[in-house]
Design a protein around this motif. Sequence first.
Motif, PDB file in Angstrom:
ATOM      1  N   MET A   1       0.843  -1.202   0.000  1.00 48.90           N
ATOM      2  CA  MET A   1       0.000   0.000   0.000  1.00 48.90           C
ATOM      3  C   MET A   1       0.880   1.254   0.000  1.00 48.90           C
ATOM      4  O   MET A   1       1.891   1.304   0.696  1.00 48.90           O
ATOM      5  CB  MET A   1      -0.922   0.000   1.219  1.00 48.90           C
ATOM      6  N   GLN A   2       0.469   2.232  -0.784  1.00 48.15           N
ATOM      7  CA  GLN A   2       1.204   3.487  -0.848  1.00 48.15           C
ATOM      8  C   GLN A   2       0.708   4.450   0.238  1.00 48.15           C
ATOM      9  O   GLN A   2      -0.406   4.309   0.746  1.00 48.15           O
ATOM     10  CB  GLN A   2       1.005   4.136  -2.213  1.00 48.15           C
ATOM     11  N   VAL A   3       1.531   5.425   0.559  1.00 41.32           N
ATOM     12  CA  VAL A   3       1.105   6.499   1.449  1.00 41.32           C
ATOM     13  C   VAL A   3       0.382   7.549   0.613  1.00 41.32           C
ATOM     14  O   VAL A   3       0.896   8.008  -0.410  1.00 41.32           O
ATOM     15  CB  VAL A   3       2.302   7.131   2.180  1.00 41.32           C
ATOM     16  N   LEU A   4      -0.810   7.919   1.033  1.00 44.65           N
ATOM     17  CA  LEU A   4      -1.578   8.969   0.363  1.00 44.65           C
ATOM     18  C   LEU A   4      -1.343  10.274   1.119  1.00 44.65           C
ATOM     19  O   LEU A   4      -1.717  10.403   2.285  1.00 44.65           O
ATOM     20  CB  LEU A   4      -3.064   8.615   0.356  1.00 44.65           C
ATOM     21  N   SER A   5      -0.704  11.212   0.461  1.00 46.14           N
ATOM     22  CA  SER A   5      -0.409  12.480   1.126  1.00 46.14           C
ATOM     23  C   SER A   5      -1.688  13.276   1.343  1.00 46.14           C
ATOM     24  O   SER A   5      -2.673  13.135   0.607  1.00 46.14           O
ATOM     25  CB  SER A   5       0.571  13.300   0.289  1.00 46.14           C
ATOM     26  N   GLU A   6      -1.668  14.126   2.352  1.00 47.13           N
ATOM     27  CA  GLU A   6      -2.815  14.992   2.602  1.00 47.13           C
ATOM     28  C   GLU A   6      -3.064  15.908   1.408  1.00 47.13           C
ATOM     29  O   GLU A   6      -4.223  16.193   1.059  1.00 47.13           O
ATOM     30  CB  GLU A   6      -2.580  15.824   3.866  1.00 47.13           C
ATOM     31  N   GLU A   7      -1.990  16.353   0.748  1.00 45.91           N
ATOM     32  CA  GLU A   7      -2.144  17.238  -0.409  1.00 45.91           C
ATOM     33  C   GLU A   7      -2.879  16.537  -1.543  1.00 45.91           C
ATOM     34  O   GLU A   7      -3.798  17.109  -2.150  1.00 45.91           O
ATOM     35  CB  GLU A   7      -0.770  17.717  -0.890  1.00 45.91           C
ATOM     36  N   GLN A   8      -2.492  15.286  -1.825  1.00 41.28           N
ATOM     37  CA  GLN A   8      -3.148  14.548  -2.898  1.00 41.28           C
ATOM     38  C   GLN A   8      -4.604  14.260  -2.548  1.00 41.28           C
ATOM     39  O   GLN A   8      -5.499  14.388  -3.392  1.00 41.28           O
ATOM     40  CB  GLN A   8      -2.412  13.239  -3.169  1.00 41.28           C
ATOM     41  N   PHE A   9      -4.832  13.869  -1.300  1.00 38.60           N
ATOM     42  CA  PHE A   9      -6.200  13.576  -0.892  1.00 38.60           C
ATOM     43  C   PHE A   9      -7.083  14.815  -1.029  1.00 38.60           C
ATOM     44  O   PHE A   9      -8.193  14.744  -1.571  1.00 38.60           O
ATOM     45  CB  PHE A   9      -6.232  13.055   0.548  1.00 38.60           C
ATOM     46  N   HIS A  10      -6.615  15.948  -0.566  1.00 34.03           N
ATOM     47  CA  HIS A  10      -7.426  17.156  -0.644  1.00 34.03           C
ATOM     48  C   HIS A  10      -7.606  17.625  -2.087  1.00 34.03           C
ATOM     49  O   HIS A  10      -8.639  18.214  -2.429  1.00 34.03           O
ATOM     50  CB  HIS A  10      -6.815  18.250   0.225  1.00 34.03           C
ATOM     51  N   SER A  11      -6.624  17.346  -2.933  1.00 36.29           N
ATOM     52  CA  SER A  11      -6.777  17.654  -4.348  1.00 36.29           C
ATOM     53  C   SER A  11      -7.900  16.838  -4.962  1.00 36.29           C
ATOM     54  O   SER A  11      -8.735  17.361  -5.711  1.00 36.29           O
ATOM     55  CB  SER A  11      -5.462  17.379  -5.080  1.00 36.29           C
ATOM     56  N   TRP A  12      -7.930  15.533  -4.639  1.00 26.76           N
ATOM     57  CA  TRP A  12      -9.029  14.685  -5.117  1.00 26.76           C
ATOM     58  C   TRP A  12     -10.356  15.127  -4.509  1.00 26.76           C
ATOM     59  O   TRP A  12     -11.387  15.139  -5.163  1.00 26.76           O
ATOM     60  CB  TRP A  12      -8.747  13.235  -4.759  1.00 26.76           C
ATOM     61  N   ARG A  13     -10.301  15.471  -3.232  1.00 27.70           N
ATOM     62  CA  ARG A  13     -11.527  15.774  -2.487  1.00 27.70           C
ATOM     63  C   ARG A  13     -12.208  17.046  -2.986  1.00 27.70           C
ATOM     64  O   ARG A  13     -13.435  17.169  -2.908  1.00 27.70           O
ATOM     65  CB  ARG A  13     -11.175  15.920  -0.997  1.00 27.70           C
ATOM     66  N   THR A  14     -11.444  17.980  -3.549  1.00 29.98           N
ATOM     67  CA  THR A  14     -11.979  19.288  -3.913  1.00 29.98           C
ATOM     68  C   THR A  14     -13.194  19.194  -4.830  1.00 29.98           C
ATOM     69  O   THR A  14     -14.214  19.854  -4.608  1.00 29.98           O
ATOM     70  CB  THR A  14     -10.879  20.134  -4.592  1.00 29.98           C
ATOM     71  N   ASP A  15     -13.109  18.363  -5.873  1.00 32.17           N
ATOM     72  CA  ASP A  15     -14.205  18.254  -6.843  1.00 32.17           C
ATOM     73  C   ASP A  15     -14.984  16.947  -6.702  1.00 32.17           C
ATOM     74  O   ASP A  15     -15.755  16.584  -7.601  1.00 32.17           O
ATOM     75  CB  ASP A  15     -13.646  18.363  -8.268  1.00 32.17           C
ATOM     76  N   ALA A  16     -14.802  16.256  -5.600  1.00 30.24           N
ATOM     77  CA  ALA A  16     -15.466  14.965  -5.413  1.00 30.24           C
ATOM     78  C   ALA A  16     -16.880  15.147  -4.870  1.00 30.24           C
ATOM     79  O   ALA A  16     -17.207  16.153  -4.250  1.00 30.24           O
ATOM     80  CB  ALA A  16     -14.651  14.093  -4.466  1.00 30.24           C
ATOM     81  N   ARG A  17     -17.699  14.132  -5.118  1.00 25.62           N
ATOM     82  CA  ARG A  17     -19.040  14.089  -4.548  1.00 25.62           C
ATOM     83  C   ARG A  17     -19.079  13.004  -3.475  1.00 25.62           C
ATOM     84  O   ARG A  17     -18.625  11.879  -3.699  1.00 25.62           O
ATOM     85  CB  ARG A  17     -20.079  13.795  -5.630  1.00 25.62           C
ATOM     86  N   VAL A  18     -19.593  13.335  -2.311  1.00 26.35           N
ATOM     87  CA  VAL A  18     -19.670  12.369  -1.218  1.00 26.35           C
ATOM     88  C   VAL A  18     -20.859  11.446  -1.464  1.00 26.35           C
ATOM     89  O   VAL A  18     -22.010  11.889  -1.519  1.00 26.35           O
ATOM     90  CB  VAL A  18     -19.822  13.077   0.140  1.00 26.35           C
ATOM     91  N   LEU A  19     -20.572  10.151  -1.607  1.00 32.40           N
ATOM     92  CA  LEU A  19     -21.631   9.166  -1.813  1.00 32.40           C
ATOM     93  C   LEU A  19     -22.094   8.528  -0.513  1.00 32.40           C
ATOM     94  O   LEU A  19     -23.237   8.090  -0.411  1.00 32.40           O
ATOM     95  CB  LEU A  19     -21.150   8.071  -2.774  1.00 32.40           C
ATOM     96  N   GLU A  20     -21.195   8.476   0.450  1.00 28.62           N
ATOM     97  CA  GLU A  20     -21.540   7.828   1.722  1.00 28.62           C
ATOM     98  C   GLU A  20     -20.679   8.422   2.829  1.00 28.62           C
ATOM     99  O   GLU A  20     -19.476   8.637   2.633  1.00 28.62           O
ATOM    100  CB  GLU A  20     -21.309   6.320   1.625  1.00 28.62           C
TER     101      GLU A  20
END
Length: 200
Positions: A1-20
């Motif tokens: 498993m890779q480490v997911l940086s907070e920067e990458q996560f927040h980049s993905w999260r910016t335009d994401a839709r919360v499904l659950e």
Amino acid sequence: MQVLSEEQFHSWRTDARVLEKDRYGEKVLLLSDGTILKLFRRKSWFSKTLIFPPAKRFADNAAALQRLQIPCPQVIATYKLFNPYRSVVHYHPLAGETLRGLLKTEQSLEQMQLFAQLAEFITSLHDKGVYFRSLHLGNIVLTPDGQLGLIDISDLRCLGRPLSRSMRDRNYRHLLRYQQDWSLVSEQARAIFPLFSSRG
């Protein structure tokens, strides 16, 4: 498993839709490119998930199902996120509609044909050694090409041998206990599953 940086996560999260989500936070995100991030929290510090994270279990199960030619999500990568701690799986979702969704929205659904196909599918899973403790109509998908497949697959086991009769019966009883789903199924379609008469 890779480490997911907070920067990458927040980049993905910016335009994401919360499904659950639940009281602990977001659980499933639909990213802008149509892929999914599924986040698993650790329920306790002294948990087996520390050694075998649910995201890895999801990925391993996807690989096992693909070897068995059972439609399922296609995993891109697994990650560890540290603030807050989550194990994360990134995947292409399985195209199609859940049987639960079809029952709620398709007024002209041909139930006898669909549930006969479902009975054959479950028998095939059992013959291939797939034991899915969380099997219900919300995680069985009818794909655009008319196949049935599985989603939300972290809680299953591929045993490498056909299931015993007792395990098959337990799997069916779990499937049939969701009365909110089966109340939408015709009596004729329910009769395809003999365990309806033996529940309780």
